[in-house]
Design a protein around this motif. Sequence first.
Motif, PDB file in Angstrom:
ATOM      1  N   VAL A  68       0.838  -1.203   0.000  1.00 28.26           N
ATOM      2  CA  VAL A  68       0.000   0.000   0.000  1.00 28.26           C
ATOM      3  C   VAL A  68       0.868   1.246   0.000  1.00 28.26           C
ATOM      4  O   VAL A  68       0.634   2.194  -0.760  1.00 28.26           O
ATOM      5  N   LEU A  69       1.905   1.260   0.841  1.00 28.15           N
ATOM      6  CA  LEU A  69       2.802   2.422   0.884  1.00 28.15           C
ATOM      7  C   LEU A  69       3.546   2.592  -0.432  1.00 28.15           C
ATOM      8  O   LEU A  69       3.707   3.715  -0.927  1.00 28.15           O
ATOM      9  N   PHE A  70       3.994   1.492  -1.033  1.00 27.98           N
ATOM     10  CA  PHE A  70       4.686   1.567  -2.313  1.00 27.98           C
ATOM     11  C   PHE A  70       3.758   2.113  -3.395  1.00 27.98           C
ATOM     12  O   PHE A  70       4.130   2.997  -4.165  1.00 27.98           O
ATOM     13  N   ALA A  71       2.529   1.591  -3.443  1.00 26.39           N
ATOM     14  CA  ALA A  71       1.572   2.049  -4.453  1.00 26.39           C
ATOM     15  C   ALA A  71       1.243   3.527  -4.255  1.00 26.39           C
ATOM     16  O   ALA A  71       1.185   4.295  -5.221  1.00 26.39           O
ATOM     17  N   PHE A  72       1.045   3.931  -3.011  1.00 23.65           N
ATOM     18  CA  PHE A  72       0.682   5.321  -2.728  1.00 23.65           C
ATOM     19  C   PHE A  72       1.812   6.270  -3.101  1.00 23.65           C
ATOM     20  O   PHE A  72       1.586   7.300  -3.759  1.00 23.65           O
TER      21      PHE A  72
ATOM     22  N   GLY B 240      -9.296   2.091 -11.917  1.00 28.58           N
ATOM     23  CA  GLY B 240      -8.285   1.037 -12.029  1.00 28.58           C
ATOM     24  C   GLY B 240      -8.294   0.095 -10.839  1.00 28.58           C
ATOM     25  O   GLY B 240      -8.089  -1.117 -10.989  1.00 28.58           O
ATOM     26  N   ALA B 241      -8.561   0.624  -9.648  1.00 28.32           N
ATOM     27  CA  ALA B 241      -8.589  -0.221  -8.453  1.00 28.32           C
ATOM     28  C   ALA B 241      -9.748  -1.204  -8.487  1.00 28.32           C
ATOM     29  O   ALA B 241      -9.675  -2.276  -7.883  1.00 28.32           O
ATOM     30  N   GLY B 242     -10.801  -0.875  -9.219  1.00 29.48           N
ATOM     31  CA  GLY B 242     -11.957  -1.769  -9.293  1.00 29.48           C
ATOM     32  C   GLY B 242     -11.962  -2.677 -10.505  1.00 29.48           C
ATOM     33  O   GLY B 242     -12.871  -3.488 -10.659  1.00 29.48           O
ATOM     34  N   MET B 243     -10.958  -2.564 -11.360  1.00 24.69           N
ATOM     35  CA  MET B 243     -10.932  -3.361 -12.590  1.00 24.69           C
ATOM     36  C   MET B 243     -10.390  -4.763 -12.341  1.00 24.69           C
ATOM     37  O   MET B 243      -9.705  -5.020 -11.359  1.00 24.69           O
ATOM     38  N   GLU B 244     -10.684  -5.642 -13.276  1.00 25.50           N
ATOM     39  CA  GLU B 244     -10.092  -6.962 -13.273  1.00 25.50           C
ATOM     40  C   GLU B 244      -8.595  -6.824 -13.500  1.00 25.50           C
ATOM     41  O   GLU B 244      -8.160  -6.015 -14.330  1.00 25.50           O
ATOM     42  N   VAL B 245      -7.814  -7.612 -12.807  1.00 24.71           N
ATOM     43  CA  VAL B 245      -6.359  -7.481 -12.885  1.00 24.71           C
ATOM     44  C   VAL B 245      -5.857  -7.741 -14.307  1.00 24.71           C
ATOM     45  O   VAL B 245      -4.977  -7.028 -14.800  1.00 24.71           O
ATOM     46  N   SER B 246      -6.417  -8.726 -14.991  1.00 19.47           N
ATOM     47  CA  SER B 246      -5.943  -9.024 -16.350  1.00 19.47           C
ATOM     48  C   SER B 246      -6.202  -7.847 -17.286  1.00 19.47           C
ATOM     49  O   SER B 246      -5.348  -7.511 -18.111  1.00 19.47           O
ATOM     50  N   MET B 247      -7.357  -7.213 -17.146  1.00 22.85           N
ATOM     51  CA  MET B 247      -7.666  -6.041 -17.975  1.00 22.85           C
ATOM     52  C   MET B 247      -6.727  -4.891 -17.637  1.00 22.85           C
ATOM     53  O   MET B 247      -6.244  -4.183 -18.530  1.00 22.85           O
ATOM     54  N   LEU B 248      -6.455  -4.709 -16.367  1.00 25.77           N
ATOM     55  CA  LEU B 248      -5.549  -3.647 -15.931  1.00 25.77           C
ATOM     56  C   LEU B 248      -4.153  -3.843 -16.522  1.00 25.77           C
ATOM     57  O   LEU B 248      -3.541  -2.895 -17.006  1.00 25.77           O
ATOM     58  N   TRP B 249      -3.654  -5.076 -16.509  1.00 30.43           N
ATOM     59  CA  TRP B 249      -2.337  -5.356 -17.085  1.00 30.43           C
ATOM     60  C   TRP B 249      -2.341  -5.154 -18.600  1.00 30.43           C
ATOM     61  O   TRP B 249      -1.362  -4.668 -19.173  1.00 30.43           O
ATOM     62  N   ASN B 250      -3.431  -5.527 -19.248  1.00 31.05           N
ATOM     63  CA  ASN B 250      -3.519  -5.323 -20.704  1.00 31.05           C
ATOM     64  C   ASN B 250      -3.479  -3.836 -21.052  1.00 31.05           C
ATOM     65  O   ASN B 250      -2.769  -3.423 -21.981  1.00 31.05           O
ATOM     66  N   ILE B 251      -4.234  -3.024 -20.311  1.00 28.50           N
ATOM     67  CA  ILE B 251      -4.212  -1.580 -20.541  1.00 28.50           C
ATOM     68  C   ILE B 251      -2.818  -1.030 -20.271  1.00 28.50           C
ATOM     69  O   ILE B 251      -2.295  -0.207 -21.026  1.00 28.50           O
ATOM     70  N   SER B 252      -2.204  -1.497 -19.196  1.00 29.97           N
ATOM     71  CA  SER B 252      -0.858  -1.052 -18.846  1.00 29.97           C
ATOM     72  C   SER B 252       0.138  -1.392 -19.961  1.00 29.97           C
ATOM     73  O   SER B 252       0.985  -0.568 -20.322  1.00 29.97           O
TER      74      SER B 252
ATOM     75  N   VAL C  84      -9.586  14.000 -12.708  1.00 26.40           N
ATOM     76  CA  VAL C  84      -9.554  12.898 -13.669  1.00 26.40           C
ATOM     77  C   VAL C  84      -8.528  11.852 -13.232  1.00 26.40           C
ATOM     78  O   VAL C  84      -8.792  10.642 -13.290  1.00 26.40           O
ATOM     79  N   SER C  85      -7.377  12.300 -12.753  1.00 27.07           N
ATOM     80  CA  SER C  85      -6.350  11.365 -12.273  1.00 27.07           C
ATOM     81  C   SER C  85      -6.880  10.521 -11.121  1.00 27.07           C
ATOM     82  O   SER C  85      -6.671   9.306 -11.078  1.00 27.07           O
ATOM     83  N   ALA C  86      -7.557  11.153 -10.175  1.00 28.05           N
ATOM     84  CA  ALA C  86      -8.114  10.419  -9.033  1.00 28.05           C
ATOM     85  C   ALA C  86      -9.176   9.424  -9.489  1.00 28.05           C
ATOM     86  O   ALA C  86      -9.228   8.287  -9.007  1.00 28.05           O
ATOM     87  N   LEU C  87     -10.016   9.842 -10.444  1.00 26.40           N
ATOM     88  CA  LEU C  87     -11.039   8.930 -10.962  1.00 26.40           C
ATOM     89  C   LEU C  87     -10.410   7.724 -11.652  1.00 26.40           C
ATOM     90  O   LEU C  87     -10.883   6.595 -11.493  1.00 26.40           O
ATOM     91  N   VAL C  88      -9.357   7.954 -12.423  1.00 28.40           N
ATOM     92  CA  VAL C  88      -8.672   6.854 -13.106  1.00 28.40           C
ATOM     93  C   VAL C  88      -8.104   5.870 -12.083  1.00 28.40           C
ATOM     94  O   VAL C  88      -8.169   4.651 -12.273  1.00 28.40           O
TER      95      VAL C  88
END
Length: 128
Positions: free
Chosen positions: A15-19, A60-72, A52-56
């Motif tokens: 959590v600290l690393f992500a923040f 992203g926190a609510g997305m499926e992990v596989s979709m998040l990695w694909n977008i990344s 907009v950054s906060a919304l993204v």
Amino acid sequence: SLGNFGPLFITVAMVLFAFTTLLGNCFYCDNLLNYIHKGQPSKGFMKGFRIVSALVVFIGAGMEVSMLWNISDVLMGVMALINIPVILILSNTALKALADYEKQKKDGENPVFRARDIGLEYETDYWG
């Protein structure tokens, strides 16, 4: 090996690393926008950008992990498409700076970068 404390430690560390990574990236974006606009953009624009950054982040926190990695992965590819031509454009300048550094080392000097020594005639942000 840390027993019951292990999962808690890993969770807090992640959590600290992500923040801190998120804060760092927002700071980089703020500075980039300042550079692109040749000064501070309007307060309304910056407020909108931060919302907009906060919304993204929340989306992203609510997305499926596989979709998040694909977008990344796609966005990293876009970043590479932008960076590779810029690297090629600036490679001559980088090679001149390297040659200047090696020359100064060979002459027994403590290498100091000066933009004019490699033919940069225009004013740079950090070096004279």
